[in-house]
Scaffold this active site. Sequence first.
Site, PDB file in Angstrom:
ATOM      1  N   SER A  52      43.597  47.972  55.417  1.00 31.95           N
ATOM      2  CA  SER A  52      44.426  49.177  55.452  1.00 31.95           C
ATOM      3  C   SER A  52      45.252  49.355  54.177  1.00 31.95           C
ATOM      4  O   SER A  52      45.817  50.412  53.944  1.00 31.95           O
ATOM      5  CB  SER A  52      45.393  49.128  56.645  1.00 31.95           C
ATOM      6  N   GLY A 227      42.813  51.392  59.505  1.00 36.37           N
ATOM      7  CA  GLY A 227      42.196  51.635  58.206  1.00 36.37           C
ATOM      8  C   GLY A 227      43.184  52.237  57.251  1.00 36.37           C
ATOM      9  O   GLY A 227      44.318  52.556  57.640  1.00 36.37           O
ATOM     10  N   GLY A 229      44.843  54.796  54.247  1.00 33.78           N
ATOM     11  CA  GLY A 229      44.885  56.144  53.699  1.00 33.78           C
ATOM     12  C   GLY A 229      45.180  57.273  54.657  1.00 33.78           C
ATOM     13  O   GLY A 229      45.668  57.091  55.769  1.00 33.78           O
ATOM     14  N   CYS A 254      46.255  52.433  64.897  1.00 30.02           N
ATOM     15  CA  CYS A 254      46.652  52.803  63.540  1.00 30.02           C
ATOM     16  C   CYS A 254      45.878  54.023  63.040  1.00 30.02           C
ATOM     17  O   CYS A 254      46.023  55.094  63.613  1.00 30.02           O
ATOM     18  CB  CYS A 254      46.512  51.598  62.615  1.00 30.02           C
ATOM     19  N   LEU A 255      45.024  53.864  62.027  1.00 28.94           N
ATOM     20  CA  LEU A 255      44.255  55.026  61.572  1.00 28.94           C
ATOM     21  C   LEU A 255      43.426  55.565  62.738  1.00 28.94           C
ATOM     22  O   LEU A 255      43.276  56.785  62.909  1.00 28.94           O
ATOM     23  CB  LEU A 255      43.349  54.650  60.385  1.00 28.94           C
ATOM     24  N   GLN A 258      45.555  57.816  64.641  1.00 27.35           N
ATOM     25  CA  GLN A 258      45.758  59.104  63.961  1.00 27.35           C
ATOM     26  C   GLN A 258      44.517  59.983  64.094  1.00 27.35           C
ATOM     27  O   GLN A 258      44.604  61.186  64.316  1.00 27.35           O
ATOM     28  CB  GLN A 258      46.086  58.858  62.480  1.00 27.35           C
ATOM     29  N   ASN A 296      51.820  49.031  59.990  1.00 32.31           N
ATOM     30  CA  ASN A 296      51.344  49.216  58.634  1.00 32.31           C
ATOM     31  C   ASN A 296      50.712  50.583  58.494  1.00 32.31           C
ATOM     32  O   ASN A 296      49.527  50.750  58.713  1.00 32.31           O
ATOM     33  CB  ASN A 296      50.327  48.116  58.305  1.00 32.31           C
ATOM     34  N   HIS A 337      50.269  47.716  65.594  1.00 38.82           N
ATOM     35  CA  HIS A 337      49.193  46.721  65.654  1.00 38.82           C
ATOM     36  C   HIS A 337      49.390  45.711  66.772  1.00 38.82           C
ATOM     37  O   HIS A 337      49.984  44.658  66.558  1.00 38.82           O
ATOM     38  CB  HIS A 337      49.071  46.008  64.303  1.00 38.82           C
ATOM     39  N   GLU A 339      47.388  43.751  67.936  1.00 33.02           N
ATOM     40  CA  GLU A 339      46.660  42.502  67.672  1.00 33.02           C
ATOM     41  C   GLU A 339      47.507  41.557  66.824  1.00 33.02           C
ATOM     42  O   GLU A 339      47.157  40.395  66.661  1.00 33.02           O
ATOM     43  CB  GLU A 339      45.348  42.803  66.946  1.00 33.02           C
TER      44      GLU A 339
END
Lengths: 362, 1098
Positions: A52, A227, A229, A254-255, A258, A296, A337, A339
């Site tokens: 990421s 991931g 960006g 996360c990504l 989104q 993150n 996260h 995990e």
Amino acid sequence: MTARDDALLVLADGTTFEGEAFGAEPPNGVATGEVVFNTVLSGYQEVITDPSYAGQVITFTYPHIGNYGVTAHDAESRKSFCRGVVVRDVARRPSNWRAEEQLDLDAYLRRLGVPGITGIDTRRLTRHIREAGSMPCAFGTADERALKEAAANEPGTDGVDLAAAVTTAEPYTVGEGPFRVVAYDFGIKTTILRHLSGIATVEVVPANTPADDVLAREPHGVFLSNGPGDPAAVTYASDAIGRLLGNVPVFGICLGHQLMATALGATTYKLKFGHHGGNHPVRRLLDSSIEITSQNHNYAVDGASLDAADVTHVNLNDGVVEGIRCRDAAAFSVQYHPEAGPGPHDAAYLFDEFRDLMEGHN
Amino acid sequence: MPKRTDIESILLIGSGPIVIGQACEFDYSGTQACRILKAEGYRTILANSNPATIMTDPDFADRTYVEPLDPEVLAKIVERERPDALLPTLGGQTALNLAMSLSNAGVLDEFGVEMIGANAVAIETAENRERFKEAMTEIGLKVPSSGFAYSLDEAVAIAEQIGFPVIVRPSYILGGAGTGMADDRESFVEIARTGLAASPITEILIERSIAGWKEYELEVMRDRADNCVVVCSIENLDPMGVHTGDSITVAPAQTLSDVEYQRMRDAAFSCIRRIGVDTGGSNIQFAVNPADGDMVVIEMNPRVSRSSALASKATGFPIAKIAARLAVGYTLDEIPNDITRSTPASFEPTIDYVVTKVPRWAFEKFPGSADVLGTRMQSVGEAMAIGRTFPESLQKGMRSLEHGRWGLNCDPAETAFDDLTDDELVRRAAIATPDRPFQLEAALRRGVTVDRLYEATAVDPWFLDQILQITEERQRLAAISGIDGMTRRDWRRAKRLGFGDAQLAYLWGADERDVRTARLDAGVRATFKTVDTCGAEFDARTPYHYSTYEDEDEVRPGDKPKVVILGSGPNRIGQGIEFDYCCVHASFALRDAGYETVMVNCNPETVSTDYDTSDRLYFEPLTYEDVMNVVDAERPEAIVVSLGGQTPLKLASRLPHELIAGTSPESIDLAEDRERWNALCARLAIPQPAGGTAVTIDDALEVAGRIGYPALLRPSYVLGGRAMEIVYDEDGLRRAMAELARFGSLGKEGGLSAERPVLIDRFLEDAIEVDVDAIRDHTGDVVIGAVMEHVEEAGVHSGDSACAIPPPTLDHNVIEVIERYTREIAAELDVRGLVNVQYAVQAGQVFVIEANPRASRTVPFVAKATGVPLAKVAARVMLGATLAELRAEGLLTDRIDGGHVAIKEAVLPFNRFPGVDTILGPEMRSTGEVMGIDATFGLAFAKSQLAAGDKLPETGMVFLSLADRDKPTGVVAARRFVDLGFTLAATAGTAAAFEAEGVPVSEIVAKVGEEHETGATTAVDLIASGKVTLVVNTPRGRGARTDGQYIRLAAARHDVPTLTTVAAALAAAGGIHDRSIHELRVRSLQEYHDEEQLRLDL
Ligand SMILES: Nc1ncnc2c1ncn2[C@@H]1O[C@H](COP(=O)(O)OP(=O)(O)O)[C@@H](O)[C@H]1O
Ligand SMILES: Nc1ncnc2c1ncn2[C@@H]1O[C@H](COP(=O)(O)OP(=O)(O)O)[C@@H](O)[C@H]1O
Ligand SMILES: [Mg+2]
Ligand SMILES: [Mg+2]
């Protein structure tokens, strides 16, 4: 002690920091990327190898980095995708029974091809980023002019599809749990795969895998990975997810979270300097309990734009949407996260929820 | 969940006197808790016997009981106040134990008091090591293999089963008292026996020794919705086997990978949940095998602790404050983070610096004690230092200790190991002692490898390599050969590794001032960073700073006039919490008066280093360099040096004179400089004991020849009667002089020189000692705080003797003379602020012993006894206010005079130093104090003894053994004991003296050593038999191991209260008498301070 070469870190706005080079030598003594800061006290190896961070230069706010060495187990991917590492002090004599012998952080970064800069007033840098926002930077042993120019020309991450750069080229399978899960790899972390492997046989597929191909694998559930960006640049993935929702249970991180939100028609926005650390308090709205989470991300889901899903988790520091659940489909996702790797285990229950969701659905 | 409205009043128990293992940290936590509970609108009732604390200021609670922390007394308070709840988790082990006994005695049930914060079952499960181990095993956590024993036989069987080495730990004890490590059966038997005796329930744990494993602590908080957070992780530099209180500890943990750390965090949460600490903070200790990561739980403290105070200061997360809020029902997410104000407390602090805590010991005060560190805590104080890196914080920590060291070596004291071979040096470093860090550095400098030192000491290689970086830098600097060769990069690099200017000056044989000037000229100056709980992620509102050498300085001084207050540094014997009290009061008073206050201190236990005590806090060593950095950054109007004890006072002469608030450095010197002081007294015609000064033995003999014996010797410029001795003849004088000149611990503190001669005075025998605290303003107006009469005669250090307000025996003429002398001395010294004068009254004649134009140890006691806020008044006076103005303002009030008596009693740490004689002398050795306050001298004295841990007996046998000169008064005391229904036992001579006066002695014992000839029992046997309920034994000269010493050791071992002066025996008899005719009564300070009500009441 090996003498290190003097180096400079220059931000796109011209702010300069003095330090010394370590890690890999970047071409022409210039490394570039978008500079962000991470506040974890431990877990530097996981952070550095987390895909990421593609396109980013990671500043560690904790001054001593490298103290306990590195070990294969803690790598979050097969290589590092970040563009650089900025620290106050890099340990030259790591000490820990888990550490791979003779591999200090300097050597490890050289092995990974990641340049670093040490001796930096990282607190000043962090405060600057906090005020001015994350921004492009350049660092290395090149002269100040070259670095300034490089920083000015560095595009940053807005609108760039970085997932494409980090995803697996070919599908592969890990784990042998009872369920079959297809995991979209937008930059998936090893720790996530370790968690999923406990509940499923995980077929990891490239980011651009069409929905039909996924469904053809007849999964019990689909996982959307973390991931790097800007989610807005990964439109093909939201399209695919849009077609999966309702057909198969979906869990995103996360990504992945989104992208699920954008698939549901929501929009995302860029945070000033993102969330990068292991201490973010998140409220689980279901029972008001608090989880300390590993985070993150630089982008976030705009809560106001969500209508097909309910917000399930919020960040107590700034109210950012941290988790959602679809109203009409068996799907949920979180911004943070669960995990860990690195970070607290408070939210590990979400993997059980994913299992339960698959169980209930089939 | 909002705060509870079903409770209205809360009883908080403090931790009592400062003792080893339980110090100011509980004043810090208690003060925070009081403030919070009051702010939340609860009626707060506080019980704490320690008058020197800030928490016992009548402003901090609705009802403040400065009463003995004893179950019976507490029960009275409960009965009187009927609190709805009892919060026992903020007053250390003392409060927990008391809460448990109140609970077990049914007092809480009877009066419907709910225990909040932790319940009895949780406390029991955490504190009882057996139940704790069961509980941990139940939740799958490992503990070192062990077994419990209740007798010596059982103990031996278990130890042999586990296999040596083993460690022995008694249940329900504080700071490791009675703990020890045994390598074989023989040493085991001795340790097990002591351990069984130390445990109040005669239970010891015998455990596999895992000495050498890495030791960690996690500070955890839990709220009633079961949210848990880790506030701080701490790693000990000294591995398992050295008590965490005696270890150099570092935050955050340095050598744990995230995988291991998270496993530890999970374990900590399971632990706090299983133990059932409902709300609040806990400290959980772990050990990790460096070879394979195997992790075991060592113990958990279900309360705030020394480590939680450290964690609070280390992170900016105020554990006690939050624990108090959690206890009344809030959840973590409902409490804002003070520092960011925009984020909630339900997060885990992250830090971007390294915190190092270094302990300070007082072995030099206890001759006969080995300075070896082990599983029992022996340090009396600690300093904390913050740096951006470990080397920087370690060096700052070392110079914060004020133990004569300027950092990690690179100072004059470093030569101590020069004569050792490498092997010998490594061998010594293998044994944990206060010298170990210096030995490690010295060894590395000689080229001993990190691996070899790791092998020998088990100090983690990461730490050793960090120390090696200091060493390498030092060698680089030495090669540069001086100021002129230094570039800006060189300066920056040296400073970033924590080198002080003084160390560099030593290295180059230069002057510290020149080093500083050259460095500043090179543009390398200290930058101040902020402690903000979040690694700069959010904007910090709270100005809590530390210095380092970086690019950016974050200090934002305001526009109000600023005053810098210098604190008192690490606690030590002779300089403790009393001075913190004064500094904190000054800060409060000056803030109220419109100044911006800036605190500089390095003691993590204190209230002064709480970030909201002052407008800005600098957590910095109290050295010239570090203080000047703050002065340069703040540009204050004034610097307060006279409230923090000797530490800031010593700096005064080097700081800009025009900035020194109050009494000038010139006057300070006038009082300290023996010649000038003598001249001053002569001018005022105030009698002094005859005396003189000496640098050599010949000078000394000359002085003694002139003034006669006994004589009192002491070095100049020390506090707490350090190295003071009474000599009775020439031999004694020669020995004492040699001692003083030697390069011992005193040598480290400066040695003897023309500027620091030995002071020799005629020792005044049988004199009453008197202490006076007074304040003088710039107009010459003086207010006398109090005249205190000591119970023990002059010769027992004022800090170790009991003293009373008002004076119980002094004639009012004498008091008038004392007050007059005090005014005259204050005027002659041109005092602007506090002055403490000590007198000895011999046969009605008043001699002045010394005057200190600064805050004294007794200031808080006087304030609590009389209701006058002396420290606050003094602070204002130092900045120019007059007493008249302060009277008009209402700050300075009249002394209350309701006929009550307040007695301060000292608490001594002899139980930590087995084998050390418990005799009192002119060298101060007490760690703390308590106050007894009541209607009569006897009642107050009895309370003071009870509070100090020596409950006066009601019946039984008093054993007396007295020096000849004590016999006449001793007879009076003995007769009073007989009248009170006691039987007497005595040694032959004492018995003869009594019987000659018609006082019956029922048992006469033989001298130790003579029992074989006579077949009689010895004093030691008699004490061991358990018949004796009180021992009165006065010393017959110092030196060789006397009979008396055996008697006192036996009494200490069998826990029989012991008095070492006849004066104390008389006071005790008075106390026992008054207790027998009066019922126990408790009253709050608020009641004592209300004069009218008090008159009716008493
Ligand atoms: N099994 C053991 N082997 C070696 N050292 C130990 C062991 N258990 C405890 N210690 C040491 O003894 C110290 C005190 O023990 P602890 O249980 O924490 O008691 P306390 O209540 O005095 O803090 C610890 O800090 C640790 O260094
Ligand atoms: N001339 C003296 N005669 C008898 N006792 C004395 C004399 N001078 C000092 N003392 C005793 O020694 C103690 C310490 O002396 P003091 O001068 O007060 O030193 P400090 O500065 O450590 O307080 C006093 O409290 C007193 O009991
Ligand atoms: Mg302990
Ligand atoms: Mg004195």
